[in-house]
Structure formats: C-alpha cells, structure tokens
Design a protein around this motif. Structure first.
Motif, short mmCIF file in Angstrom:
data_model
loop_
_atom_site.label_atom_id
_atom_site.label_comp_id
_atom_site.label_asym_id
_atom_site.label_seq_id
_atom_site.Cartn_x
_atom_site.Cartn_y
_atom_site.Cartn_z
N GLU A 53 -3.22 79.68 39.45
CA GLU A 53 -3.04 81.11 39.21
C GLU A 53 -2.66 81.38 37.76
O GLU A 53 -3.19 82.31 37.13
CB GLU A 53 -1.96 81.64 40.15
CG GLU A 53 -1.67 83.12 39.98
CD GLU A 53 -0.59 83.59 40.94
OE1 GLU A 53 0.40 84.17 40.46
OE2 GLU A 53 -0.75 83.38 42.16
N GLU A 54 -1.77 80.58 37.20
CA GLU A 54 -1.37 80.80 35.82
C GLU A 54 -2.51 80.51 34.85
O GLU A 54 -2.60 81.15 33.80
CB GLU A 54 -0.14 79.96 35.49
CG GLU A 54 1.10 80.38 36.25
CD GLU A 54 2.39 80.08 35.52
OE1 GLU A 54 2.34 79.33 34.53
OE2 GLU A 54 3.44 80.62 35.94
N HIS B 108 7.07 84.15 40.18
CA HIS B 108 6.36 83.91 41.44
C HIS B 108 7.31 84.19 42.62
O HIS B 108 7.60 83.28 43.40
CB HIS B 108 5.86 82.47 41.51
CG HIS B 108 4.86 82.12 40.45
ND1 HIS B 108 3.59 82.67 40.42
CD2 HIS B 108 4.95 81.31 39.37
CE1 HIS B 108 2.93 82.19 39.37
NE2 HIS B 108 3.74 81.36 38.72
N CYS C 5 10.88 80.19 36.66
CA CYS C 5 10.50 80.07 38.07
C CYS C 5 11.61 79.29 38.76
O CYS C 5 11.98 78.20 38.32
CB CYS C 5 9.16 79.34 38.21
SG CYS C 5 8.55 79.25 39.91
N LEU D 173 5.04 73.78 35.05
CA LEU D 173 4.36 74.96 34.52
C LEU D 173 4.45 75.02 33.00
O LEU D 173 3.48 75.39 32.32
CB LEU D 173 4.96 76.22 35.13
CG LEU D 173 4.77 76.39 36.65
CD1 LEU D 173 5.45 77.66 37.14
CD2 LEU D 173 3.29 76.41 37.03
N ALA E 102 0.21 77.76 42.04
CA ALA E 102 0.81 78.39 40.87
C ALA E 102 0.12 77.93 39.57
O ALA E 102 -0.11 78.74 38.67
CB ALA E 102 2.31 78.07 40.81
N TYR F 176 6.12 83.25 46.19
CA TYR F 176 6.10 81.82 46.49
C TYR F 176 7.50 81.32 46.86
O TYR F 176 7.63 80.44 47.71
CB TYR F 176 5.57 81.03 45.29
CG TYR F 176 4.11 81.31 44.98
CD1 TYR F 176 3.31 82.00 45.89
CD2 TYR F 176 3.53 80.90 43.79
CE1 TYR F 176 1.99 82.26 45.61
CE2 TYR F 176 2.20 81.16 43.51
CZ TYR F 176 1.44 81.84 44.42
OH TYR F 176 0.12 82.11 44.14
#
Length: 323
Positions: free
Chosen positions: A224-225, A183, A245, A254, A221, A186
C-alpha cells in the motif's frame, strides 16, 4: 456462514440476496449477544458455546460494518459479497475452522482449566477497540479509505466487463486518527484477531494468528505504501516520515522500504543526469585527464535528494550510518 459464503458466493451481487445475508448475520449477532450475556451471568444451559458467542457477535458486526461502509461510499456496481465476507483469504478461513476446533477440543478434555472469563473479557475489550479503530478510520478517510484506484487489467478485453474504482480529489488523509497512526485500521484488525483468540483461551492459535496476521498486515502495508508513494511522491514520503506506525516492528520495515525506494529513485535520476553530462562532454571534447573530477568529487553526496522525505530526514537521525 462465512465459510459457505466464501465458497459458494464469490462476487455474488444480487441485491435481494445480499440483503438476505445481512439479515442472517444480524440474526446471528442478536443470538450471539444474548448467549454471551447468559454465559457471563452463569445462566446458560448445557448446550452453551461459551466464549464462541463473543467471536460470532464481533465477526457479524465486522462484516456488517464493512458492507455498510462500502454501500455508503462506493458505486452500487462495485458492491458484491466480497464487501460482506471480507477477508476471504484461505488462511483466514482455515484460522476460523481451527480456532473453533481448538476451543471445543480443549474444552472437552480440559474443562476445568480451559475457560477463563477474565480472559474472555479482555479479549472482548480488545475486539471492541479494534472495531472502533476500523470504524473511525473509515469514517475519517471516506473514499480515500481504499488506498489504490483500481485500473482495468491488461488481460481485460472489454472495458464494460470491468468495474473500476475512481476516487475524485484523491488526497493523503492526515486528520483524526491518521495524525498519530498512518494505518489505524490495521491496528484495529490486529486487535480483533489477537483479542478473539484471547477470548477463546486458545494458546496455540493465539501464537499462530498473531504471527500470521502480523506478517499479512506488514505485506499489505508495504504494498500500500508503495502505491501511495507512486501516486503522491514527496507528499506521502513527508507524511510517512512524520507519522509512526504503532504495530510492533512495523516502523523499522516501513522505514527501510521507504529509504530503499527513495535511494533508488535518486540513483536513477543521478545516473540519467551523469549519462547526459558525459555524452555532452564527449561531444564537446571536454573529457580528458585534466578536466576529470577528483576521487572526492565522485563520492556520493546529498545533491539531488529531495528534502523532507525519509532519506533526507534520516541523515539527521542516523548520521553515522549515512555519512
């Protein structure tokens, strides 16, 4: 300009109007750059706004870059004022106003202690690298820079009233910056947000913006993932497992979401298989005490878990947790 644009120009799509707005932002960027130079050289007058010029300059660059990127990549019907004034969230609008208020209020009452040019330079460098990350990540990803394909909402009655985003040859971008950070844009956004408050020497807004922006990016995030996993399945799971990340604490959240997601998928598949097997065994009269599996055989195992994903790789890194 940003506040007026987000209030009165939502989804504004006139070509001439958008061109005029770009000209206004370009004028602001030029004036802000000259004001910043004069302030750093101690050649500014009594009406100087100090480090606020730095934030104005980088904000204009961010808006114009976002608009330029979407104009190059997306279909013309998709370009609106949202492409220029993004982000348009209320929290972002409030942070702009409060940052300006804190800067000039503290500058008025604590003039001797408020402005630190060294801090302004540090913030300027952070915003520069943040914008550079956004630029190169967008350039590398191309149309894949937008994580999700937009589909017509269920409540939309007429197809022609909805402008969708169809990206041909969708793929997982794994080259360039995406080799080391999944990312990168971001990370750039976080650097710009934190750097702007350091440049303004705003201690209160530095703490607030850092936390709110961090939490907002984490939420985006995660969403999106989830969309990327639904679209690419094991391909994105493998990429996410091998690519970290660099935003603080993001990896843990995540990885936890990926672990839960894959375990849920594996559990659903195993449950469906067991139901089918039990139904077949009952039909054949096979289910009796002699043929019943032992307790050890009923324990969960790694059978059915896809190799290469977050769940499969985690058994080697944390065997004491997963058994």
């Amino acid at each position: 300009v940003h506040i007026l644009g987000t209030i009165f120009l939502v989804d504004y799509a006139s070509e001439r109007g958008l061109t005029a707005l770009c000209a206004v932002l370009g004028l602001h960027a030029g004036v802000a750059a000259s004001e910043t130079g004069l302030w750093l050289l101690d050649q500014d007058g009594e009406d100087s706004v100090g480090p606020w010029s730095i934030v104005v300059f980088f904000s204009c660059v961010m808006y114009l870059h976002g608009f330029w990127t979407e104009c190059l990549i997306l279909p013309p019907d998709y370009i609106t004022s949202c492409s220029l004034f993004f982000p348009m969230y209320p929290a972002f609008n409030v942070s702009l106003v409060v940052s300006c208020m804190e800067l000039f209020a503290e500058w008025w009452y604590f003039e001797e202690y408020k402005i630190w040019k060294s801090a302004a330079l540090v913030g300027c460098v952070m915003m520069f690298f943040g914008q550079a990350l956004i630029y190169y990540s967008a350039r590398t990803a191309g149309r894949n820079y937008w994580a999700s394909c937009r589909e017509m909402p269920e409540e939309e009655e007429k197809l022609e009233d909805f402008v969708g985003l169809e990206v041909p040859d969708r793929r997982i971008v794994q080259e360039g910056l995406y080799r080391w950070e999944r990312h990168p844009s971001y990370v750039g956004a976080l650097l710009i947000g934190v750097g702007s408050q350091i440049a303004l020497c705003n201690p209160i807004m530095l703490a607030l913006v850092s936390f709110v922006l961090w939490a907002s990016l984490l939420y985006v995030a995660l969403e999106e993932e989830q969309e990327l996993y639904d679209e690419f399945k094991g391909g994105y799971a493998n990429y996410a497992t091998l690519t970290p990340c660099w935003i603080p604490l993001f990896n843990g959240f995540l990885q936890g979401a990926a672990f839960t997601r894959e375990m849920a998928d594996a559990a659903d598949e195993i449950a469906a298989t067991l139901e089918d097997d039990l139904a077949n065994e009952e039909d054949e009269g096979y289910y009796d005490d002699e043929n019943c599996e032992s307790d050890n055989e009923l324990l969960p195992s790694w059978d059915g878990v896809k190799k290469g994903g977050a769940v499969w790789n985690r058994q080697f890194r944390e065997p004491w947790m997963l058994g």
